[in-house]
Design a protein around this motif. Structure first.
Motif, PDB file in Angstrom:
ATOM      1  N   LEU A   1       0.828  -1.210   0.000  1.00 53.54           N
ATOM      2  CA  LEU A   1       0.000   0.000   0.000  1.00 53.54           C
ATOM      3  C   LEU A   1       0.859   1.255   0.000  1.00 53.54           C
ATOM      4  O   LEU A   1       0.625   2.186  -0.788  1.00 53.54           O
ATOM      5  CB  LEU A   1      -0.929  -0.010   1.210  1.00 53.54           C
ATOM      6  N   VAL A   2       1.854   1.300   0.860  1.00 46.95           N
ATOM      7  CA  VAL A   2       2.685   2.493   0.981  1.00 46.95           C
ATOM      8  C   VAL A   2       3.485   2.733  -0.295  1.00 46.95           C
ATOM      9  O   VAL A   2       3.539   3.861  -0.821  1.00 46.95           O
ATOM     10  CB  VAL A   2       3.615   2.372   2.197  1.00 46.95           C
ATOM     11  N   ARG A   3       4.095   1.685  -0.826  1.00 47.76           N
ATOM     12  CA  ARG A   3       4.961   1.849  -1.993  1.00 47.76           C
ATOM     13  C   ARG A   3       4.183   2.144  -3.266  1.00 47.76           C
ATOM     14  O   ARG A   3       4.707   2.773  -4.192  1.00 47.76           O
ATOM     15  CB  ARG A   3       5.813   0.602  -2.179  1.00 47.76           C
ATOM     16  N   SER A   4       2.942   1.689  -3.335  1.00 49.68           N
ATOM     17  CA  SER A   4       2.145   1.939  -4.539  1.00 49.68           C
ATOM     18  C   SER A   4       1.748   3.399  -4.671  1.00 49.68           C
ATOM     19  O   SER A   4       1.458   3.870  -5.780  1.00 49.68           O
ATOM     20  CB  SER A   4       0.881   1.080  -4.512  1.00 49.68           C
ATOM     21  N   GLN A   5       1.691   4.119  -3.551  1.00 43.68           N
ATOM     22  CA  GLN A   5       1.251   5.512  -3.500  1.00 43.68           C
ATOM     23  C   GLN A   5      -0.188   5.694  -3.977  1.00 43.68           C
ATOM     24  O   GLN A   5      -0.647   6.821  -4.178  1.00 43.68           O
ATOM     25  CB  GLN A   5       2.182   6.413  -4.319  1.00 43.68           C
ATOM     26  N   ARG A   6      -0.929   4.589  -4.090  1.00 49.76           N
ATOM     27  CA  ARG A   6      -2.337   4.692  -4.474  1.00 49.76           C
ATOM     28  C   ARG A   6      -3.193   5.209  -3.322  1.00 49.76           C
ATOM     29  O   ARG A   6      -4.361   5.544  -3.525  1.00 49.76           O
ATOM     30  CB  ARG A   6      -2.839   3.325  -4.951  1.00 49.76           C
ATOM     31  N   TRP A   7      -2.616   5.261  -2.139  1.00 46.48           N
ATOM     32  CA  TRP A   7      -3.342   5.812  -0.991  1.00 46.48           C
ATOM     33  C   TRP A   7      -3.419   7.333  -1.036  1.00 46.48           C
ATOM     34  O   TRP A   7      -4.247   7.935  -0.343  1.00 46.48           O
ATOM     35  CB  TRP A   7      -2.658   5.386   0.312  1.00 46.48           C
ATOM     36  N   LEU A   8      -2.588   7.956  -1.861  1.00 41.91           N
ATOM     37  CA  LEU A   8      -2.543   9.409  -1.879  1.00 41.91           C
ATOM     38  C   LEU A   8      -3.867  10.068  -2.285  1.00 41.91           C
ATOM     39  O   LEU A   8      -4.310  11.020  -1.629  1.00 41.91           O
ATOM     40  CB  LEU A   8      -1.421   9.890  -2.807  1.00 41.91           C
ATOM     41  N   PRO A   9      -4.537   9.627  -3.364  1.00 44.05           N
ATOM     42  CA  PRO A   9      -5.799  10.297  -3.735  1.00 44.05           C
ATOM     43  C   PRO A   9      -6.853  10.292  -2.637  1.00 44.05           C
ATOM     44  O   PRO A   9      -7.411  11.363  -2.336  1.00 44.05           O
ATOM     45  CB  PRO A   9      -6.243   9.518  -4.981  1.00 44.05           C
ATOM     46  N   PRO A  10      -7.164   9.139  -1.991  1.00 48.26           N
ATOM     47  CA  PRO A  10      -8.177   9.222  -0.917  1.00 48.26           C
ATOM     48  C   PRO A  10      -7.720  10.063   0.265  1.00 48.26           C
ATOM     49  O   PRO A  10      -8.527  10.781   0.867  1.00 48.26           O
ATOM     50  CB  PRO A  10      -8.405   7.754  -0.518  1.00 48.26           C
ATOM     51  N   PHE A  11      -6.434  10.010   0.615  1.00 49.29           N
ATOM     52  CA  PHE A  11      -5.939  10.821   1.719  1.00 49.29           C
ATOM     53  C   PHE A  11      -6.061  12.307   1.377  1.00 49.29           C
ATOM     54  O   PHE A  11      -6.505  13.106   2.213  1.00 49.29           O
ATOM     55  CB  PHE A  11      -4.476  10.475   2.015  1.00 49.29           C
ATOM     56  N   ILE A  12      -5.667  12.680   0.164  1.00 47.76           N
ATOM     57  CA  ILE A  12      -5.736  14.088  -0.237  1.00 47.76           C
ATOM     58  C   ILE A  12      -7.187  14.556  -0.311  1.00 47.76           C
ATOM     59  O   ILE A  12      -7.516  15.665   0.134  1.00 47.76           O
ATOM     60  CB  ILE A  12      -5.016  14.290  -1.583  1.00 47.76           C
ATOM     61  N   LEU A  13      -8.049  13.720  -0.867  1.00 45.50           N
ATOM     62  CA  LEU A  13      -9.465  14.082  -0.947  1.00 45.50           C
ATOM     63  C   LEU A  13     -10.049  14.319   0.441  1.00 45.50           C
ATOM     64  O   LEU A  13     -10.792  15.285   0.663  1.00 45.50           O
ATOM     65  CB  LEU A  13     -10.241  12.980  -1.662  1.00 45.50           C
ATOM     66  N   TYR A  14      -9.702  13.464   1.384  1.00 45.56           N
ATOM     67  CA  TYR A  14     -10.204  13.612   2.751  1.00 45.56           C
ATOM     68  C   TYR A  14      -9.688  14.902   3.374  1.00 45.56           C
ATOM     69  O   TYR A  14     -10.443  15.643   4.024  1.00 45.56           O
ATOM     70  CB  TYR A  14      -9.767  12.409   3.572  1.00 45.56           C
ATOM     71  N   ALA A  15      -8.394  15.181   3.165  1.00 49.48           N
ATOM     72  CA  ALA A  15      -7.812  16.403   3.720  1.00 49.48           C
ATOM     73  C   ALA A  15      -8.457  17.650   3.122  1.00 49.48           C
ATOM     74  O   ALA A  15      -8.745  18.624   3.832  1.00 49.48           O
ATOM     75  CB  ALA A  15      -6.302  16.419   3.479  1.00 49.48           C
ATOM     76  N   VAL A  16      -8.708  17.621   1.818  1.00 54.61           N
ATOM     77  CA  VAL A  16      -9.341  18.769   1.157  1.00 54.61           C
ATOM     78  C   VAL A  16     -10.759  18.965   1.678  1.00 54.61           C
ATOM     79  O   VAL A  16     -11.194  20.092   1.941  1.00 54.61           O
ATOM     80  CB  VAL A  16      -9.339  18.580  -0.371  1.00 54.61           C
ATOM     81  N   PHE A  17     -11.498  17.864   1.832  1.00 58.26           N
ATOM     82  CA  PHE A  17     -12.860  17.970   2.355  1.00 58.26           C
ATOM     83  C   PHE A  17     -12.860  18.597   3.742  1.00 58.26           C
ATOM     84  O   PHE A  17     -13.675  19.487   4.032  1.00 58.26           O
ATOM     85  CB  PHE A  17     -13.509  16.587   2.407  1.00 58.26           C
ATOM     86  N   LEU A  18     -11.956  18.152   4.602  1.00 57.35           N
ATOM     87  CA  LEU A  18     -11.905  18.703   5.951  1.00 57.35           C
ATOM     88  C   LEU A  18     -11.502  20.180   5.924  1.00 57.35           C
ATOM     89  O   LEU A  18     -12.030  20.987   6.694  1.00 57.35           O
ATOM     90  CB  LEU A  18     -10.934  17.911   6.807  1.00 57.35           C
ATOM     91  N   ALA A  19     -10.574  20.527   5.057  1.00 55.22           N
ATOM     92  CA  ALA A  19     -10.135  21.911   4.980  1.00 55.22           C
ATOM     93  C   ALA A  19     -11.263  22.838   4.539  1.00 55.22           C
ATOM     94  O   ALA A  19     -11.338  23.996   4.967  1.00 55.22           O
ATOM     95  CB  ALA A  19      -8.952  22.034   4.016  1.00 55.22           C
ATOM     96  N   VAL A  20     -12.157  22.317   3.676  1.00 52.71           N
ATOM     97  CA  VAL A  20     -13.253  23.133   3.171  1.00 52.71           C
ATOM     98  C   VAL A  20     -14.428  23.172   4.140  1.00 52.71           C
ATOM     99  O   VAL A  20     -15.040  24.225   4.367  1.00 52.71           O
ATOM    100  CB  VAL A  20     -13.713  22.605   1.793  1.00 52.71           C
ATOM    101  N   SER A  21     -14.767  22.017   4.722  1.00 62.20           N
ATOM    102  CA  SER A  21     -16.004  21.920   5.502  1.00 62.20           C
ATOM    103  C   SER A  21     -15.822  22.121   6.995  1.00 62.20           C
ATOM    104  O   SER A  21     -16.802  22.398   7.702  1.00 62.20           O
ATOM    105  CB  SER A  21     -16.659  20.549   5.261  1.00 62.20           C
ATOM    106  N   VAL A  22     -14.607  21.969   7.492  1.00 55.00           N
ATOM    107  CA  VAL A  22     -14.362  22.110   8.928  1.00 55.00           C
ATOM    108  C   VAL A  22     -13.429  23.287   9.150  1.00 55.00           C
ATOM    109  O   VAL A  22     -12.258  23.247   8.752  1.00 55.00           O
ATOM    110  CB  VAL A  22     -13.748  20.820   9.525  1.00 55.00           C
TER     111      VAL A  22
END
Length: 223
Positions: A12-33
């Motif tokens: 999981l870590v080496r694939s870096q495929r976790w980045l899109p959901p992590f970034i999306l979650y961070a952006v959502f929190l930055a906008v809504s919270v």
């Protein structure tokens, strides 16, 4: 199992495929919270947004392993155990993300009710938010497990099914995620801190059933 968990975590870590959901979650929190908003409302937003992220992470972990590597892991440890390890890693990643978000949201939010008239202690609020986030992570993992390989092999069916199931898990009355988030929002109006223990238990049971079904199918369909 520890070796399988380390292996799946490294994938999981080496694939870096976790980045899109992590970034999306961070952006959502930055906008809504925003800082200074009522703490229980903000924790409810953070928990709710975690569910589709957990489902996405679960799909990433279930689908990300190359076929040859998957066959080797299945031959060494059994297909059911290998698949279960991928689901557990996804749950751990979602839980860690939710716990971090809960801590940040608790610290920056206003420890008061929605009308600002009642003080809401940060520690109980943060505990309630953490339990709600865990319930959403568990239910999101269940959704991801049932809408990924080996349950659904076609991407054209799996992705819409994942999106629809994640939406329903959040809005349908009686869903553990809906109950946990609604409890936080209702508590914010009254200035009381609800502990979503029953939703957490319900989400855990659903996650156990979903991961068991998915792991069993992984064993049968590899035979």
């Amino acid at each position: 199992m520890p070796a399988l968990l380390r292996y799946q975590a490294a994938l999981l870590v080496r694939s870096q495929r976790w980045l899109p959901p992590f970034i999306l979650y961070a952006v959502f929190l930055a906008v809504s919270v925003q800082g200074g908003q009522p703490v229980l409302d903000s924790l409810g937003y953070a928990a709710a947004a975690l569910l589709p992220v957990a489902a996405w992470l679960t799909r990433i972990c279930a689908e990300g392993e190359p076929a040859a590597a998957r066959a080797c892991a299945a031959a060494a440890a059994g297909p059911a155990r290998a698949h279960l390890a991928s689901l557990l890693v996804a749950l751990a990643a979602a839980t860690a993300l939710g716990a971090t978000a809960t801590l940040v949201v608790t610290l920056i939010s206003d420890p008061a009710s929605a009308d600002g008239q009642t003080r809401v202690p940060r520690l109980p609020a943060g505990t309630a938010g953490l339990l709600a986030a865990l319930a959403c992570a568990l239910l999101g993992t269940a959704v991801g497990a049932l809408t990924s390989r080996p349950v659904l092999r076609s991407t054209g069916r799996a992705v819409p099914a994942l999106l629809l199931a994640a939406l329903l898990a959040l809005v349908v009355t009686g869903s553990p995620a809906n109950a946990a988030v609604s409890g936080l929002v209702t508590g914010s109006r009254s200035g009381t801190v609800p502990l979503p223990l029953l939703p957490l238990v319900g989400a855990a049971l659903l996650a156990v059933v979903a991961t068991t079904v998915a792991s069993a199918l992984a064993s049968r369909r590899s035979a």
